[in-house]
Each structure stands twice: as structure tokens, then as C-alpha cells.
Design an enzyme around this catalytic site. Structure first.
Site, short mmCIF file in Angstrom:
data_model
loop_
_atom_site.label_atom_id
_atom_site.label_comp_id
_atom_site.label_asym_id
_atom_site.label_seq_id
_atom_site.Cartn_x
_atom_site.Cartn_y
_atom_site.Cartn_z
N THR A 63 0.61 -0.91 0.42
CA THR A 63 -0.20 0.00 -0.08
C THR A 63 0.68 1.42 0.13
OG1 THR A 63 -1.84 1.50 1.18
CG2 THR A 63 0.03 0.05 2.24
N TYR A 120 -1.77 -0.52 10.38
CA TYR A 120 -2.62 -0.92 9.72
C TYR A 120 -0.62 -0.53 8.77
CZ TYR A 120 -3.27 -1.40 4.38
OH TYR A 120 -4.21 -1.43 3.32
N1 LIG Z 1 -8.68 -1.28 -0.88
C1 LIG Z 1 -7.42 -0.34 -0.73
O1 LIG Z 1 -7.96 0.82 -1.64
C2 LIG Z 1 -6.02 -1.13 -0.99
C3 LIG Z 1 -5.06 0.04 -0.77
C4 LIG Z 1 -3.87 -0.85 -0.37
C5 LIG Z 1 -3.53 -1.83 -0.03
N2 LIG Z 1 -4.60 -2.94 -0.43
C6 LIG Z 1 -4.46 -4.12 0.24
O2 LIG Z 1 -5.42 -4.53 -0.63
C7 LIG Z 1 -5.65 -6.30 -0.03
C8 LIG Z 1 -7.14 -6.39 -0.12
O3 LIG Z 1 -8.42 -5.19 0.25
P1 LIG Z 1 -9.20 -5.22 -0.49
O4 LIG Z 1 -9.40 -3.70 -0.21
O5 LIG Z 1 -9.80 -6.24 -0.97
O6 LIG Z 1 -9.96 -6.42 1.46
P2 LIG Z 1 -11.25 -6.52 1.19
O7 LIG Z 1 -11.61 -6.36 2.92
O8 LIG Z 1 -12.24 -6.49 0.55
O9 LIG Z 1 -10.40 -8.20 1.30
C9 LIG Z 1 -9.94 -8.31 2.31
C10 LIG Z 1 -10.30 -10.42 1.62
O10 LIG Z 1 -9.34 -10.87 2.70
C11 LIG Z 1 -10.12 -12.62 3.60
N3 LIG Z 1 -9.74 -11.94 4.89
C12 LIG Z 1 -8.84 -11.58 5.83
N4 LIG Z 1 -8.14 -11.79 6.52
C13 LIG Z 1 -8.23 -13.13 6.69
C14 LIG Z 1 -7.59 -14.10 6.73
N5 LIG Z 1 -6.97 -14.15 8.40
N6 LIG Z 1 -7.74 -15.46 6.44
C15 LIG Z 1 -8.28 -15.54 4.96
N7 LIG Z 1 -9.07 -14.71 4.41
C16 LIG Z 1 -8.94 -13.16 5.29
C17 LIG Z 1 -11.40 -11.36 3.98
O11 LIG Z 1 -12.83 -11.92 4.24
C18 LIG Z 1 -11.07 -10.39 2.59
O12 LIG Z 1 -12.41 -11.68 1.49
C19 LIG Z 1 -5.12 -5.74 1.52
O13 LIG Z 1 -3.92 -6.76 1.66
C20 LIG Z 1 -5.13 -4.60 1.97
O14 LIG Z 1 -4.36 -4.16 2.38
C21 LIG Z 1 -6.22 -2.62 -0.48
#
Ligand SMILES: NC(=O)c1ccc[n+]([C@@H]2O[C@H](COP(=O)([O-])OP(=O)(O)OC[C@H]3O[C@@H](n4cnc5c(N)ncnc54)[C@H](O)[C@@H]3O)[C@@H](O)[C@H]2O)c1
Length: 340
Positions: free
Chosen positions: A130, A154
Site C-alpha cells: 500500500t 495498518y
Molecule cells: N482497498 C484499497 O484501497 C487498498 C489499498 C492498498 C492496499 N490494499 C491491500 O489490498 C488487499 C485487499 O484489500 P481489499 O480492499 O480487497 O480488502 P477486502 O477486505 O475486501 O479483502 C480482504 C479479503 O481477505 C479476507 N481475509 C482477511 N483476513 C483473512 C484471514 N485471516 N484468512 C483468510 N481470509 C482473510 C477477507 O475475508 C476478504 O475477502 C489487502 O491486503 C490490502 O491491505 C487495499
């Protein structure tokens, strides 16, 4: 290739899985504990997979990353070539209140997953990082070499995982990784089959589309006294399908070059909070209520990616660099959610 996708029921993971299903013949296994992800996203992916009549396989296993025994027997039994690791907890204010949750889920679970990969010969790893690990950077646009200064648990938990990947790839020469540092991910699948589902989202464009549809009575603009053109914060919004494509490019790059590396994922220019709100008002035709609120701690004035590295080295070319389109798809998806 056989690919393990963690967190594939979530927002970004489901779009990447869709991109892989539609554009490759890779076998996919998704694991997710459905904590913030949805079985509906998995069902949509299954439908897309079935409709394409592919030879590749698509499996979903409901599993928590902390369940190391299940994870280990799955990794041993499936001979994966690569892992794309999305599963994480992602809400910044929650990470400040409950840092142990974030270090456990994001850093410890990731470290265990990396260990299992190393022990079982899974040598390609793509990591969701991120832009928040840059903190409040002095140089803009932000390069991959800009000093890192994460300011909340985070972001720190994500930087720790990057550090583990760097050290592991140094110690175990066969293990290669790519870390993709996402800027502000927004919008929904161009055909509106997938999108951001999790309620109480804090992402500006999701909040604006919910407000436009009356799911929220009003929304807030936090800080109007930044040194920007209109006083509100400026961010680099990247359409989810362009980000998904960057993962395919990253996988190809890893296969071709067998080199670990880190890439920013953004468009290289930004929009202010007011730009986004005005665009959402325009595409929705609703003049929804916006209240001005004080700045939030740790929100920098401007964060924009320098994306030269990913465009030059991977040949990544965004297709949806259009804030109206990003807002339109977010709004269209939000309307679909209202009908469920
Ligand atoms: N959304 C953004 O703008 C953004 C920006 C930068 C980085 N990210 C990174 O992208 C990745 C995905 O983010 P997102 O926006 O899709 O979030 P999200 O919450 O929609 O997706 C995360 C997924 O991981 C699953 N999960 C969480 N902990 C778990 C565990 N212990 N075991 C199994 N499954 C688990 C959740 O159920 C979910 O389906 C993350 O690593 C986040 O840090 C997101």
C-alpha cells in the site's frame, strides 16, 4: 500455472481472480475466511469461469490463514506455482484501536504463509502492499525509492511483511516476490459483476456513491485548508480493473525475469476530494449533502504515484484512467447492491 489466491472473496482479490479467469488458463484456488469478503463474489467468479468453458480449474476453500495445519496440507497437496496474497485487515482507524489484530492478521499470518511457500517450493509470491507505507512523503510524485514512513499500525504491518519478503528472498535464492504498492483503488468491474461489498467502507468514492443513492444522509469532506488548488486532499485513484491487470503483468514479469521487485500502482496524477464529489454529483444527477469537517490526523495533502517503473518495466498500460468512469462504475455497482 497453479495459483493460490488468498482473500479472493474480497474487493481487489475477486477482481484479480476474474482477470485471471478471463485472460489465462491458470488453475485458481481461492482461500478466504469470509470475514470481509463475500461468498457472492465467489459465486460470481464460478459463474464467469463456467460461462467460459475453460479447461482450467476454479476452487474455493473457506479457511482462515491462521489455521496453519489446513493451510499447510493444502499447500503440500496442490503444488502451487505462485501465490497472490490479498488477505488482510485493512481499516486504518481500527488498526490504531486494535494493533494486535493487524500485526497478527497482516504480519504474522503473512510470515507463516511465506514460510509454508519456502518449505514447499512455491517460489513466486505477489504481495498487496500500500502507498500508506510512504506516510506523509516530502517528494511528490512518490517513487518506489521515496523514504518509507508508515504512521499507523495498518501501514506498519504491511511494511513489516514487505521486509519479511525482502529478507526471505535474500536468504532463499529461489524465492522471488513482487510487492505492488496500491494507491487509491476505486470503481467496480466494467460489466458491474463485481465491486466493493463490505459495508461501512471509508473509501471516498464508495462513500460518495452510497450518499448519492441515499444510503447515507450526508458525507464529510475532511480538511479544506490543505495547500492544494481547492483546499482538499488530492489522491491518485486507480480503477480496480487496471489494478487487476497489473497483477497479471506482475505474474508474467516474475515468470520472465525471475527477479524480486517493488512497483507503485497508480496513474501518476490525482483528483481532489471536491473533484471526486462533484464528479459523483454529476454522474448520479444528485446534489447530495456534503459537510466540511476538520482534517484527519495523518492525512497528507497530496499522494500521487510515480508510475514510470511499472509502465517501463512491465509494460502496464492503464485503460480506465477516467474519474467519471471510475465514479460511474462505483455508482452502478452500488445500485446493483441495493437490489440484492
Ligand atoms: N482497498 C484499497 O484501497 C487498498 C489499498 C492498498 C492496499 N490494499 C491491500 O489490498 C488487499 C485487499 O484489500 P481489499 O480492499 O480487497 O480488502 P477486502 O477486505 O475486501 O479483502 C480482504 C479479503 O481477505 C479476507 N481475509 C482477511 N483476513 C483473512 C484471514 N485471516 N484468512 C483468510 N481470509 C482473510 C477477507 O475475508 C476478504 O475477502 C489487502 O491486503 C490490502 O491491505 C487495499
Amino acid at each position: 500455472m497453479k495459483i493460490l489466491i488468498t482473500g479472493g472473496a474480497g474487493y481487489i482479490g475477486s477482481h484479480v481472480a476474474k482477470e485471471i479467469i478471463e485472460n489465462t488458463d491458470h488453475d485458481i484456488t481461492i482461500i478466504d475466511n469470509l470475514s470481509t469478503g463475500s461468498i457472492k463474489a465467489i459465486n460470481t467468479l464460478k459463474d464467469i469461469h463456467n460461462s467460459l468453458d475453460k479447461n482450467s480449474s476454479f476452487d474455493f476453500i473457506e479457511c482462515d490463514l491462521k489455521d496453519i495445519n489446513t493451510l499447510e496440507s493444502m499447500i503440500k497437496g496442490k503444488n502451487f506455482d505462485a501465490v497472490i496474497h490479498f488477505a488482510a485487515s485493512i481499516i486504518v482507524p481500527e488498526s490504531v484501536k486494535d494493533p494486535i489484530k493487524y500485526y497478527s492478521n497482516n504480519t504474522i499470518n503473512t510470515t507463516n504463509l511465506i514460510r509454508l511457500c519456502v518449505e514447499n517450493g512455491v517460489n513466486k509470491f505477489i504481495f498487496s502492499s500500500t502507498a500508506s507505507i510512504y506516510g506523509e512523503p516530502d517528494e511528490m510524485p512518490v517513487k518506489e525509492t521515496t523514504p518509507l514512513n508508515p504512521i499507523n499500525p495498518y501501514a506498519k504491518s504491511k511494511l513489516m511483511s514487505e521486509t519479511v519478503l525482502e529478507d526471505v528472498s535474500e536468504a532463499y535464492k529461489d524465492f522471488k516476490y513482487i510487492s505492488l504498492r496500491y494507491f487509491n483503488v476505486a470503481g467496480a468491474d466494467i460489466k458491474l459483476r463485481l465491486g466493493q461489498r463490505f459495508p461501512n467502507a471509508t473509501h471516498l468514492i464508495k462513500v460518495a456513491s452510497e450518499t448519492a443513492l441515499g444510503k447515507r444522509e450526508k458525507m464529510y469532506a475532511f480538511g479544506t485548508d490543505y495547500p492544494t488548488q481547492d483546499g482538499t486532499g488530492v489522491r491518485d485513484y486507480i480503477h480496480i480493473d487496471d489494478l487487476a491487470d497489473a497483477h497479471l503483468k506482475a505474474l508474467d514479469y516474475l515468470v520472465k525475469t525471475n527477479t524480486s521487485d517493488i512497483f507503485n500502482c497508480g496513474y501518476g496524477h490525482g483528483y481532489s476530494v471536491f473533484d471526486v464529489i462533484n464528479t459523483m454529483k454529476e454522474v448520479s444527477g444528485v446534489d447530495f449533502k456534503v459537510e466540511i469537517a476538520p482534517r484527519r490526523e495523518g492525512d497528507p495533502a497530496i499522494i500521487i504515484a510515480d508510475n514510470k517503473k511499472i509502465t517501463e518495466k512491465m509494460g502496464w498500460r492503464p485503460k480506465y484512467d477516467d474519474i467519471r468512469l471510475i465514479c460511474k462504475t462505483a455508482l452502478g455497482w452500488e445500485k446493483k447492491l441495493s437490489l440484492e
